[in-house]
Scaffold this motif. Structure first.
Motif, PDB file in Angstrom:
ATOM      1  N   UNK A   1       0.779  -1.185   0.038  1.00  0.00           N
ATOM      2  CA  UNK A   1      -0.003   0.167  -0.171  1.00  0.00           C
ATOM      3  C   UNK A   1       0.911   1.326   0.012  1.00  0.00           C
ATOM      4  N   UNK A   2       2.129   1.130   0.756  1.00  0.00           N
ATOM      5  CA  UNK A   2       3.213   2.313   0.630  1.00  0.00           C
ATOM      6  C   UNK A   2       3.682   2.724  -0.574  1.00  0.00           C
ATOM      7  N   UNK A   3       3.382   1.883  -1.549  1.00  0.00           N
ATOM      8  CA  UNK A   3       3.987   2.234  -2.857  1.00  0.00           C
ATOM      9  C   UNK A   3       2.977   2.701  -3.763  1.00  0.00           C
ATOM     10  N   UNK A   4       1.710   3.066  -3.274  1.00  0.00           N
ATOM     11  CA  UNK A   4       0.737   3.712  -4.028  1.00  0.00           C
ATOM     12  C   UNK A   4       1.064   5.147  -3.560  1.00  0.00           C
ATOM     13  N   UNK A   5       1.047   6.200  -4.320  1.00  0.00           N
ATOM     14  CA  UNK A   5       1.294   7.730  -4.205  1.00  0.00           C
ATOM     15  C   UNK A   5       0.467   8.028  -2.860  1.00  0.00           C
ATOM     16  N   UNK A   6      -0.738   7.998  -2.958  1.00  0.00           N
ATOM     17  CA  UNK A   6      -1.640   8.589  -2.185  1.00  0.00           C
ATOM     18  C   UNK A   6      -1.317   7.931  -0.626  1.00  0.00           C
ATOM     19  N   UNK A   7      -1.284   6.557  -0.785  1.00  0.00           N
ATOM     20  CA  UNK A   7      -0.794   5.797   0.637  1.00  0.00           C
ATOM     21  C   UNK A   7       0.302   6.112   1.153  1.00  0.00           C
ATOM     22  N   UNK A   8       1.402   6.200   0.222  1.00  0.00           N
ATOM     23  CA  UNK A   8       2.699   6.497   0.675  1.00  0.00           C
ATOM     24  C   UNK A   8       2.625   7.980   1.485  1.00  0.00           C
ATOM     25  N   UNK A   9       1.888   8.937   0.971  1.00  0.00           N
ATOM     26  CA  UNK A   9       1.875  10.114   2.061  1.00  0.00           C
ATOM     27  C   UNK A   9       1.252   9.912   3.405  1.00  0.00           C
TER      28      UNK A   9
END
Length: 76
Positions: free
Chosen positions: A60-68
């Motif tokens: 999930x942290x590789x997705x830009x939104x979830x990374x934030x």
């Protein structure tokens, strides 16, 4: 802040406990005993938990939104 961090805190503790148990079982299968077994499991938890390098991030942290959101989770 406490309310925001509480789900992350619980999941972090659960991850650490699960990692310790898994490493303990691996060490036991490899013939480690007593203090060496505990040290092996503790070192595995220390080397894998709270390590947010690019190769150790959850999917999930590789997705830009979830990374934030993940980035803000790791600072407090």
């Amino acid at each position: 802040m406490e309310v925001w961090m509480s789900p992350f805190r619980v999941s972090e503790q659960t991850n650490r406990i699960t990692s310790f148990i898994a490493a303990y079982n691996v060490g036991k299968a490899n013939g480690l005993t007593d203090q060496a077994l505990f040290n092996f499991a503790r070192d595995m938890v220390d080397s894998t938990q709270n390590n947010y390098s690019a190769v150790n991030r959850p999917g999930a942290a590789r997705n830009p939104v979830f990374a934030m959101a993940f980035m803000f989770k790791s600072f407090p």
